[in-house]
Motif scaffolding. Structure first.
Motif, PDB file in Angstrom:
ATOM      1  N   PHE A  62       6.971  -2.390   1.944  1.00  0.00           N
ATOM      2  CA  PHE A  62       5.565  -1.955   1.929  1.00  0.00           C
ATOM      3  C   PHE A  62       5.199  -1.216   3.218  1.00  0.00           C
ATOM      4  O   PHE A  62       4.012  -0.929   3.445  1.00  0.00           O
ATOM      5  CB  PHE A  62       4.626  -3.152   1.730  1.00  0.00           C
ATOM      6  CG  PHE A  62       4.816  -3.867   0.418  1.00  0.00           C
ATOM      7  CD1 PHE A  62       4.992  -3.162  -0.761  1.00  0.00           C
ATOM      8  CD2 PHE A  62       4.816  -5.258   0.358  1.00  0.00           C
ATOM      9  CE1 PHE A  62       5.173  -3.814  -1.978  1.00  0.00           C
ATOM     10  CE2 PHE A  62       4.990  -5.921  -0.843  1.00  0.00           C
ATOM     11  CZ  PHE A  62       5.174  -5.196  -2.018  1.00  0.00           C
ATOM     12  N   TYR A  63       6.184  -0.944   4.037  1.00  0.00           N
ATOM     13  CA  TYR A  63       5.968  -0.172   5.271  1.00  0.00           C
ATOM     14  C   TYR A  63       4.816  -0.749   6.108  1.00  0.00           C
ATOM     15  O   TYR A  63       4.096  -0.009   6.777  1.00  0.00           O
ATOM     16  CB  TYR A  63       5.720   1.317   4.932  1.00  0.00           C
ATOM     17  CG  TYR A  63       6.793   1.915   4.060  1.00  0.00           C
ATOM     18  CD1 TYR A  63       8.046   2.240   4.579  1.00  0.00           C
ATOM     19  CD2 TYR A  63       6.581   2.118   2.694  1.00  0.00           C
ATOM     20  CE1 TYR A  63       9.052   2.760   3.756  1.00  0.00           C
ATOM     21  CE2 TYR A  63       7.575   2.631   1.871  1.00  0.00           C
ATOM     22  CZ  TYR A  63       8.797   2.945   2.412  1.00  0.00           C
ATOM     23  OH  TYR A  63       9.783   3.452   1.602  1.00  0.00           O
ATOM     24  N   HIS A  64       4.631  -2.073   6.005  1.00  0.00           N
ATOM     25  CA  HIS A  64       3.571  -2.771   6.769  1.00  0.00           C
ATOM     26  C   HIS A  64       2.177  -2.213   6.466  1.00  0.00           C
ATOM     27  O   HIS A  64       1.291  -2.285   7.318  1.00  0.00           O
ATOM     28  CB  HIS A  64       3.854  -2.733   8.276  1.00  0.00           C
ATOM     29  CG  HIS A  64       5.174  -3.344   8.635  1.00  0.00           C
ATOM     30  ND1 HIS A  64       5.387  -4.705   8.602  1.00  0.00           N
ATOM     31  CD2 HIS A  64       6.349  -2.778   9.002  1.00  0.00           C
ATOM     32  CE1 HIS A  64       6.633  -4.954   8.944  1.00  0.00           C
ATOM     33  NE2 HIS A  64       7.249  -3.796   9.186  1.00  0.00           N
TER      34      HIS A  64
ATOM     35  N   ARG B 180      -1.796  15.313  -1.214  1.00  0.00           N
ATOM     36  CA  ARG B 180      -1.397  13.904  -1.287  1.00  0.00           C
ATOM     37  C   ARG B 180       0.111  13.760  -1.093  1.00  0.00           C
ATOM     38  O   ARG B 180       0.884  14.533  -1.617  1.00  0.00           O
ATOM     39  CB  ARG B 180      -1.776  13.317  -2.659  1.00  0.00           C
ATOM     40  CG  ARG B 180      -1.370  11.864  -2.817  1.00  0.00           C
ATOM     41  CD  ARG B 180      -0.936  11.531  -4.238  1.00  0.00           C
ATOM     42  NE  ARG B 180       0.132  12.403  -4.700  1.00  0.00           N
ATOM     43  CZ  ARG B 180       1.432  12.227  -4.425  1.00  0.00           C
ATOM     44  NH1 ARG B 180       1.834  11.223  -3.687  1.00  0.00           N
ATOM     45  NH2 ARG B 180       2.334  13.092  -4.880  1.00  0.00           N
ATOM     46  N   ARG B 181       0.506  12.773  -0.291  1.00  0.00           N
ATOM     47  CA  ARG B 181       1.928  12.516  -0.093  1.00  0.00           C
ATOM     48  C   ARG B 181       2.195  11.028  -0.226  1.00  0.00           C
ATOM     49  O   ARG B 181       1.300  10.197   0.011  1.00  0.00           O
ATOM     50  CB  ARG B 181       2.394  12.929   1.333  1.00  0.00           C
ATOM     51  CG  ARG B 181       2.366  14.420   1.612  1.00  0.00           C
ATOM     52  CD  ARG B 181       3.673  15.120   1.204  1.00  0.00           C
ATOM     53  NE  ARG B 181       3.900  15.230  -0.222  1.00  0.00           N
ATOM     54  CZ  ARG B 181       3.312  16.133  -1.060  1.00  0.00           C
ATOM     55  NH1 ARG B 181       2.468  17.018  -0.600  1.00  0.00           N
ATOM     56  NH2 ARG B 181       3.596  16.149  -2.333  1.00  0.00           N
ATOM     57  N   ALA B 182       3.405  10.673  -0.573  1.00  0.00           N
ATOM     58  CA  ALA B 182       3.825   9.269  -0.489  1.00  0.00           C
ATOM     59  C   ALA B 182       3.877   8.930   1.000  1.00  0.00           C
ATOM     60  O   ALA B 182       4.643   9.539   1.747  1.00  0.00           O
ATOM     61  CB  ALA B 182       5.200   9.111  -1.135  1.00  0.00           C
ATOM     62  N   THR B 183       3.035   7.990   1.410  1.00  0.00           N
ATOM     63  CA  THR B 183       2.880   7.680   2.831  1.00  0.00           C
ATOM     64  C   THR B 183       3.718   6.463   3.178  1.00  0.00           C
ATOM     65  O   THR B 183       3.615   5.419   2.522  1.00  0.00           O
ATOM     66  CB  THR B 183       1.389   7.425   3.131  1.00  0.00           C
ATOM     67  OG1 THR B 183       0.671   8.613   2.780  1.00  0.00           O
ATOM     68  CG2 THR B 183       1.154   7.102   4.576  1.00  0.00           C
ATOM     69  N   ARG B 184       4.539   6.599   4.216  1.00  0.00           N
ATOM     70  CA  ARG B 184       5.472   5.515   4.556  1.00  0.00           C
ATOM     71  C   ARG B 184       5.323   5.037   5.996  1.00  0.00           C
ATOM     72  O   ARG B 184       6.220   4.369   6.513  1.00  0.00           O
ATOM     73  CB  ARG B 184       6.918   5.970   4.277  1.00  0.00           C
ATOM     74  CG  ARG B 184       7.132   6.342   2.816  1.00  0.00           C
ATOM     75  CD  ARG B 184       8.580   6.565   2.464  1.00  0.00           C
ATOM     76  NE  ARG B 184       8.740   6.821   1.031  1.00  0.00           N
ATOM     77  CZ  ARG B 184       8.721   8.020   0.470  1.00  0.00           C
ATOM     78  NH1 ARG B 184       8.564   9.109   1.225  1.00  0.00           N
ATOM     79  NH2 ARG B 184       8.875   8.158  -0.830  1.00  0.00           N
ATOM     80  N   ALA B 185       4.197   5.361   6.630  1.00  0.00           N
ATOM     81  CA  ALA B 185       3.924   4.831   7.974  1.00  0.00           C
ATOM     82  C   ALA B 185       2.415   4.637   8.089  1.00  0.00           C
ATOM     83  O   ALA B 185       1.635   5.552   7.784  1.00  0.00           O
ATOM     84  CB  ALA B 185       4.424   5.796   9.041  1.00  0.00           C
TER      85      ALA B 185
HETATM   86  C1  LIG Z   1       7.269   5.167 -10.197  1.00  0.00           C
HETATM   87  C2  LIG Z   1       7.445   5.472  -8.719  1.00  0.00           C
HETATM   88  C3  LIG Z   1       8.124   4.573  -7.911  1.00  0.00           C
HETATM   89  C4  LIG Z   1       8.259   4.820  -6.539  1.00  0.00           C
HETATM   90  N1  LIG Z   1       8.859   3.878  -5.747  1.00  0.00           N
HETATM   91  C5  LIG Z   1       8.930   4.092  -4.414  1.00  0.00           C
HETATM   92  C6  LIG Z   1       9.447   3.061  -3.559  1.00  0.00           C
HETATM   93  O1  LIG Z   1       9.817   1.962  -3.982  1.00  0.00           O
HETATM   94  N2  LIG Z   1       9.498   3.327  -2.219  1.00  0.00           N
HETATM   95  C7  LIG Z   1       9.069   4.507  -1.701  1.00  0.00           C
HETATM   96  O2  LIG Z   1       9.124   4.669  -0.476  1.00  0.00           O
HETATM   97  N3  LIG Z   1       8.557   5.489  -2.487  1.00  0.00           N
HETATM   98  C8  LIG Z   1       8.467   5.304  -3.820  1.00  0.00           C
HETATM   99  N4  LIG Z   1       7.903   6.253  -4.632  1.00  0.00           N
HETATM  100  C9  LIG Z   1       7.391   7.500  -4.040  1.00  0.00           C
HETATM  101  C10 LIG Z   1       8.288   8.686  -4.367  1.00  0.00           C
HETATM  102  O3  LIG Z   1       9.498   8.574  -3.656  1.00  0.00           O
HETATM  103  C11 LIG Z   1       7.531   9.977  -3.993  1.00  0.00           C
HETATM  104  O4  LIG Z   1       6.399  10.078  -4.806  1.00  0.00           O
HETATM  105  C12 LIG Z   1       8.408  11.218  -4.174  1.00  0.00           C
HETATM  106  O5  LIG Z   1       9.445  11.224  -3.215  1.00  0.00           O
HETATM  107  C13 LIG Z   1       7.616  12.529  -4.046  1.00  0.00           C
HETATM  108  O6  LIG Z   1       6.918  12.566  -2.816  1.00  0.00           O
HETATM  109  P1  LIG Z   1       5.338  12.813  -2.772  1.00  0.00           P
HETATM  110  O7  LIG Z   1       4.696  11.647  -3.491  1.00  0.00           O
HETATM  111  O8  LIG Z   1       4.979  12.839  -1.298  1.00  0.00           O
HETATM  112  O9  LIG Z   1       5.050  14.090  -3.448  1.00  0.00           O
HETATM  113  C14 LIG Z   1       7.740   6.026  -5.984  1.00  0.00           C
HETATM  114  C15 LIG Z   1       7.046   6.920  -6.808  1.00  0.00           C
HETATM  115  C16 LIG Z   1       6.884   6.653  -8.151  1.00  0.00           C
HETATM  116  C17 LIG Z   1       6.094   7.609  -9.020  1.00  0.00           C
END
Ligand SMILES: Cc1cc2nc3c(=O)[nH]c(=O)nc-3n(C[C@H](O)[C@H](O)[C@H](O)COP(=O)(O)O)c2cc1C
Length: 186
Positions: free
Chosen positions: A92-94, A10-15
Motif C-alpha cells: 500500500f506504499y504506506h 491521473r497516475r497510479a501513485t506509489r509514494a
Molecule cells: C486492476 C488493477 C490492479 C492493479 N494492481 C496494482 C498493484 O497491485 N500495485 C501497483 O503498484 N499498481 C497496481 N495497479 C496500477 C497499474 O500498474 C497502473 O494503473 C498502470 O501501470 C498504468 O499506470 P497509470 O495508472 O499511471 O496510467 C493496478 C491497476 C489496475 C487497473
C-alpha cells in the motif's frame, strides 16, 4: 479541474506523505464514485474505508505472504517475486487510507458497476490533489475468510477494487500508451 486534464493527468501513485486525509474528503470522492452508471441502476456498491495504519500494515504483510504461497492464476509471479520477498516493500506504499469498493448484490453486472465507480473515485481524488492506486496485490487476501473477518465485511459484500488514497509525495511518470487497435467499419 478540467475533465481532460483529469483523464490525462491521473497516475497510479506509489509514494505518499503521512498526511491523514479528512474523512469528509474521502466521503466526497465516494460521492463522486456513486455517480457512475450502473446496470439497471442497480447501484450495487459498498465502500469499506480503512485508515488504521496497524491494520493496513497487517493486510499488506498477509497479502504478500499469500501471494508468494499461492499466486493467483495468471499472475506472472516471477515478475514480482523479488519485490514481494522484500520486507521493505509495502503493497500500500504506506498510503494513509484504503477504500475497498465491494459489490453488494449478486448480479452479473455488479463487478463492472463497481469498476466504473472505481474510475470515478480515482479521477475525483486526482481532482482534489490526491493520489490513488488500485492495489490488485491485496485482492486475494481480502477475499479470504480471514481478510473478510479482519474488515468485518457483511456476508453479501464481495471485494472488487482496493484503492489506496493519499497525498502524493512525488510525481509519477506516465507509462506510454500503446497505439490502440481500431477497427473502423464504415
Ligand atoms: C486492476 C488493477 C490492479 C492493479 N494492481 C496494482 C498493484 O497491485 N500495485 C501497483 O503498484 N499498481 C497496481 N495497479 C496500477 C497499474 O500498474 C497502473 O494503473 C498502470 O501501470 C498504468 O499506470 P497509470 O495508472 O499511471 O496510467 C493496478 C491497476 C489496475 C487497473
Amino acid at each position: 479541474m478540467d475533465l481532460e486534464q483529469a483523464i490525462y493527468g491521473r497516475r497510479a501513485t506509489r509514494a505518499y506523505t503521512h498526511e491523514a486525509i479528512d474523512p469528509a474528503v474521502l466521503e466526497a470522492v465516494i460521492d463522486a464514485a456513486i455517480q457512475a452508471p450502473s446496470a439497471m441502476d442497480g447501484q450495487p456498491w459498498g465502500f469499506c474505508i480503512l485508515r488504521n495504519p496497524a491494520l493496513l500494515d497487517r493486510i499488506a504483510d498477509e497479502a504478500k505472504a499469500l501471494m508468494l504461497r499461492n499466486p493467483s492464476p495468471g499472475l506472472a509471479l516471477h515478475r514480482f517475486e523479488e519485490m514481494l520477498e522484500n520486507p521493505d516493500f509495502h503493497i500500500f506504499y504506506h498510503a494513509p487510507a484504503l477504500i475497498l469498493i465491494c459489490s453488494t448484490k449478486d448480479s452479473p453486472w455488479s463487478q463492472i458497476d463497481c469498476i466504473l465507480a472505481a474510475q470515478n473515485l480515482m479521477l475525483a481524488a486526482y481532482g482534489k490533489g490526491l493520489g490513488t492506486c488500485w492495489i490488485g496485490f491485496a485482492q486475494s487476501w481480502l477475499e479470504t475468510d480471514e481478510g473478510r473477518a479482519a474488515l468485518g465485511l457483511p456476508a453479501t459484500w464481495r471485494p472488487v477494487a482496493p484503492i489506496i488514497v493519499g497525498r502524493p509525495s512525488g510525481g509519477e511518470p506516465a507509462p506510454p500508451r500503446q497505439k490502440p487497435e481500431l477497427l473502423w467499419r464504415d
